[in-house]
Design a protein around this motif. Structure first.
Motif: not given
Ligand SMILES: Nc1ncnc2c1ncn2[C@@H]1O[C@H](COP(=O)(O)OP(=O)(O)OP(=O)(O)O)[C@@H](O)[C@H]1O
Ligand SMILES: [Mg+2]
Lengths: 585, 358
Positions: B111-112, B115-116, B86, B90, B159, B163
């Motif tokens: 979602f990504p 998470m960031r 994670h 990539i 998705r 990001y």
């Protein structure tokens, strides 16, 4: 050519009513209607009738509501069942998670460590815990012997003892309910979450755990409902303050013959079970229990749930980082297998400890045995009481297995070939004996059989056990039929309308493995069934579990250990055989 | 957005991703033998090879889902071999999309970013923009199972692109789509690549897809990199018989080299092209169908019987059976005379058009 073949089943079919193949389920529906639905309904009705006048009355319920003791027992029952569900999930989840991630071949073998405890008789398991936890039991012998404590610990006849016994009995059910849901979770989703930037903790909680929630709820529900009706564990491992509802029902009937009161208590138990099911259905949809996909909830509650999971994930992430710091990467990787193996040990070891005790040369159940002998097996085999009970258990179990497999088989066949919405309803009805607490069924049957003159008869026992075994046979055979659906259809089409020839020539050989497995599951269900036996096998004509129960109430003795070993061996051999047949049709 | 001009060679750009001696063993089986390759900034590299050749394994090693037995992964000049999944920058598009079934399309794409720890306003804006980019704005509140295969595919792409990872790995992203949708999505992926300037490593089974999309192709076989080069290089200069066979149609004659610069095969003695040598004595001559013509050529011809004639507008393909049952494919241009079925023919080629492979 192909048109002609396709036309024949149609022509044969148009004269039948629209139920079509569902007619095959009719015998089972009638059987369960008479020996399950009717007695249970009647019992509930009794609770609303004044025994003297026969008029409608809620007096019984008023008496329950007005009596402290009963309310306390109700409270205790809910509390113990609730905690059992909670702890079974907490202990069962890691084990199920570990099992779900094993390679298929290995998992099949490891699963036996869950299946054997699941099917091991509650009496044997409870007996084992009495030996382990008792005042002069194994733990106390070790603790005082090594000088850790000087007074024996009070591990039995209190809430601790009950919880240990209940959780031990229920973890296998929790694991077996969780496993199919977990096996259905695509593991790449967790990988995907990680490549998208989620830490392992976030990926687990936000994706895997979230997707396993229907299984968690189903497991919690089943454990809770099963625990509501427990009486063996609290009777032997609990004290007076851990008296549960089922024990109260037994006393009301066996000692006081107070039918309305027993009916009211049973009604409350049933109502609790049904309300739990209803709540579950609202939240997740009942089909998830049978392996269907969960409905996705929407709106505020869902958003809140996701936020809460986010917090848990963040917390767990910190915890995981800490663990890694303390144990290192290797060490924290070993944590899950360690927990899984400890759980397996918890499930398996107590029962295994009974084995050396069965071969003791002592008059008492001391551990370790001072010497070994076959005395207690000789006692067992020389006792007409035990041997008659054993023979009776075998005969009843055999007859039950034949009956339940036949009924379950025809019903499964009916459901597999039916596309109407009646199919779902019938399936639910056939599974109901698994949801309705056994004690409720047993008391209902007792009342019915008393008037039919079936008390203390083998037939009464067989009927009662068949009611309980039908859900298992239906589920087992239905699962096998499902995987052969297509071939069955093709075979039926090419053979034309001759249903009987299709059945004998195609269906039965194809599902032979499933049939044998179903037969054995039904056999085990009957072989170690106690609840119905307590009420229906009267006087000296007892079954093996009933004889054990009577002996355990009187006094623990090494003969019980020998009998436990016999029961354990019989059940395990049947189970391993059943599993083998289920896997290789 | 920056538009990166497509250059033919990875080597001419600063390397974005370098794989050094990367190797993966599962017990006795080797999923990937020690392999090295370098991917340039903004390059589109395709891993092409038959099933089980180690393509997925290589991707998993690059993004860190699987731990390497040996070797290093270097991104932007820094060794990332020990970085957890994670934390590597990539993106990975899975073969069957791996969309979260419990989240809506918008939540999947958010979602990504969540998470960031991005701000809510930024997340909302980026999700909307990305959904527009893949033409799915109207489906934001649906759940994945309410979408068609092609739509799910585009959500998976969105998705990943949302990001803006600097490296994107795609594992047979179009494998589950029908031919027409595949071709459409190929154009879509090409456009996303151009607009984002991301470095892409793409896995496929399908040589046509590889030829259509890639700057370079990395041909894999038996857990090894067989050949790495531009599509044209691999087509014109295959290094092995496998490479020649896997990309395009080839006539391959295996044999043993003789002392005087010829190859002894079951179909005769053929002259080797200038400068070609086989080191271990064994080799194979590859002749593409368009380099064969009717009529003998000294030292470079075979004879056979015409078994099939396929007329395809601008060209005609002749399939002939050779002496030992092998087949020969040759292509005739529009003006050339087409032989009849079952006619005996002699086909020849210019010595330098053949390629000697190992
Ligand atoms: N977890 C694993 N355990 C054991 N062997 C594995 C594992 N993963 C992959 N392999 C083996 O490694 C080899 C390469 O697998 P890989 O998935 O990389 O192939 P692939 O090129 O992606 O094939 P495909 O085109 O079919 O997806 C295969 O032989 C496979 O069996
Ligand atoms: Mg693959």
């Amino acid at each position: 050519m192909s048109g002609a073949i396709a036309a024949r089943p149609h022509r044969a079919g148009w004269r039948l009513p629209r139920l079509g193949p569902l007619w095959l389920a009719l015998p089972g529906v009638i059987f369960l209607g008479v020996f399950f639905a009717y007695p249970v309904a009647q019992l509930l009705g009794l609770s609303l009738v004044d025994p003297a006048t026969g008029a409608f009355s809620t007096a019984t319920y008023q008496r329950i509501a007005g009596t402290d003791v009963y309310l306390r027992v109700l409270g205790i029952t809910f509390r113990i069942a609730g905690y059992t569900a909670l702890y079974s999930l907490l202990i069962g989840y890691p084990l199920a998670y570990w099992l779900a991630r094993l390679p298929d071949m290995f998992r099949g073998r490891m699963l036996l460590f869950v299946m054997v405890p699941f099917w091991t008789s509650y009496l044997v398991k409870t007996f084992a815990w009495m030996i382990v936890l008792g005042r002069s039991g194994i733990i106390n012998a070790l603790a005082t012997g090594s000088g850790i404590v000087d007074q024996p610990l009070a591990l039995l006849h209190n809430e601790f003892g009950v919880m240990v016994g209940m959780v031990h009995a229920m973890v296998p059910l929790a694991v077996m309910t969780l496993l199919p849901v977990m096996a259905g979770i695509d593991r790449r989703l967790v990988q995907a979450a990680q490549t998208l930037g989620a830490s392992p903790a976030h990926a687990f909680w936000l994706v895997y755990f979230k997707l396993s929630l229907p299984g968690v709820a189903a497991a919690g529900l089943l454990v809770f409902i099963s625990s509501l009706g427990f009486f063996i564990v609290p009777a032997f491992l609990g004290g007076r303050r851990e008296t549960m509802l089922a024990q109260l029902i037994i006393t009301q009937i066996q000692e006081l013959l107070n039918w309305p009161f027993a009916g009211a208590l049973a009604a409350m138990m049933l109502a609790t079970a049904l309300i739990s099911c209803w709540l579950y259905d609202r939240l997740f949809g009942l089909s998830t229990i049978a392996g269907g996909s969960a409905q996705v909830s929407t709106g505020r509650i869902r958003d809140l749930g996701l936020v809460i999971l986010g917090w848990i994930a963040a917390l767990a992430g910190k915890l995981a980082a800490l663990t890694r710091m303390v144990l290192g990467k290797r060490g924290s990787g070993l944590l899950l297998p360690l927990v899984a193996w400890l759980t397996i040990a918890f499930l398996v070891v107590p029962t295994l400890l009974v084995i050396p005790l069965a071969f003791t040369s002592s008059q008492f159940l001391e551990f370790p045995p001072p010497g070994y002998s076959l005395t207690w097996f000789e006692t067992y085999f020389a006792s007409p009481l035990w041997i008659q009970a054993t023979i009776r258990s075998f005969l009843v179990a055999f007859a039950t297995a034949v009956a339940a497999t036949t009924v379950g088989g025809f019903t499964a066949l009916a459901l597999a070939n039916s596309r109407t919405r009646w199919g779902g309803l019938i399936f639910a009805f056939f599974l109901a004996p698994m949801i309705v607490p056994r004690i409720v069924i047993a008391v209902g049957l007792f009342y019915l059989f008393a008037r039919m003159g079936l008390i203390a008869t083998d037939l009464g026992l067989i009927i009662g056990h068949t009611v309980l075994a039908i859900p298992f046979t239906l589920v087992t055979i239905a699962a096998v039929l499902k995987s052969y659906d297509q071939r069955l259809d093709q075979a039926a089409a090419t053979l034309g309308a001759n249903r009987l020839r299709t059945l004998v020539g195609v269906t039965i050989p194809l599902v032979k493995g499933g049939l044998v497995a179903a037969f054995l599951f039904a056999f085990i269900t009957s072989f170690d069934e106690l609840t119905i036996a307590i009420f229906i096998s009267g006087g000296i004509k007892t079954t093996l579990p009933k004889q054990m129960w009577d002996d355990m109430i009187l006094q623990l003795n090494p003969t019980l250990a020998a009998v436990s070993v016999v029961v354990f061996v019989v059940v395990t051999v049947m189970l391993v055989t059943a599993e083998r047949f289920r896997r290789t049709p | 957005m920056t538009v990166v001009a497509i250059q033919p060679h990875g080597g001419e750009r600063p390397p974005k991703l370098v794989v050094e001696g990367l190797c993966k063993r599962y017990g006795a089986t080797t999923a990937l033998e020690a392999s090295s390759l370098s991917v340039g900034e903004g390059e589109f590299l395709t891993l092409l090879g038959p099933s089980g050749s180690g393509k997925t394994t290589l991707l998993q090693l690059i993004c860190g889902l699987v731990e390497a037995s040996e070797g290093r992964v270097i991104i932007d000049g820094r060794d990332q071999s020990r970085t957890p999944v994670h934390q590597r920058d990539i993106g990975l598009v899975f073969q069957h999309y791996a969309l979260f079934p419990h989240l809506t399309v918008a939540e999947n794409i958010a979602f990504p970013l969540k998470m960031r720890g991005r701000a809510a306003a930024e997340i909302a804006r980026r999700v909307t923009d990305t959904l527009e980019m893949v033409h799915l704005g109207h489906l934001a509140q649906r759940f994945p199972r309410e979408l068609s295969g092609g739509q799910q595919q585009r959500v998976a792409l969105a998705r990943c692109f949302v990001y803006q990872p600097s490296i994107i790995l795609m594992d047979e992203p179009l494998g589950a789509l029908d031919k027409k949708l595949r071709e459409h999505m190929q154009i879509e992926i090409k456009r996303l690549h151009r607009e984002s300037g991301a470095t892409i490593v793409y896995v496929t089974h399908d040589q046509e897809e590889a030829l259509a999309l890639s700057d370079r192709i990395c041909l894999m076989n038996h857990a090894r990199i067989e050949q790495l080069g531009t599509p044209r290089e691999i087509y014109e200069r295959p290094r092995t018989a496998f490479a020649a066979d896997f990309i395009g149609i080839s006539n391959i004659f295996r044999g043993t080299a003789t002392a005087n610069g010829a190859l002894e095969t079951a179909h005769g003695l053929f002259a080797l092209p200038d400068g070609a040598r086989c080191d271990d004595g064994k080799g194979a001559l590859v002749i593409r169908p368009e380099h064969l013509h009717l009529g003998a050529e000294a030292g470079n011809s075979v004879s056979g019987t015409v078994s099939e004639i396929v007329y395809a507008g601008s060209e005609t393909r002749i399939i002939a059976r050779l002496g030992d049952g092998a087949t020969l494919v040759l292509r005739l241009g529009p003006g050339e005379t087409v032989p009849g079925l079952d006619e005996r023919i002699v086909a020849g080629w210019q010595r330098d058009k053949a390629v000697l492979v190992s």
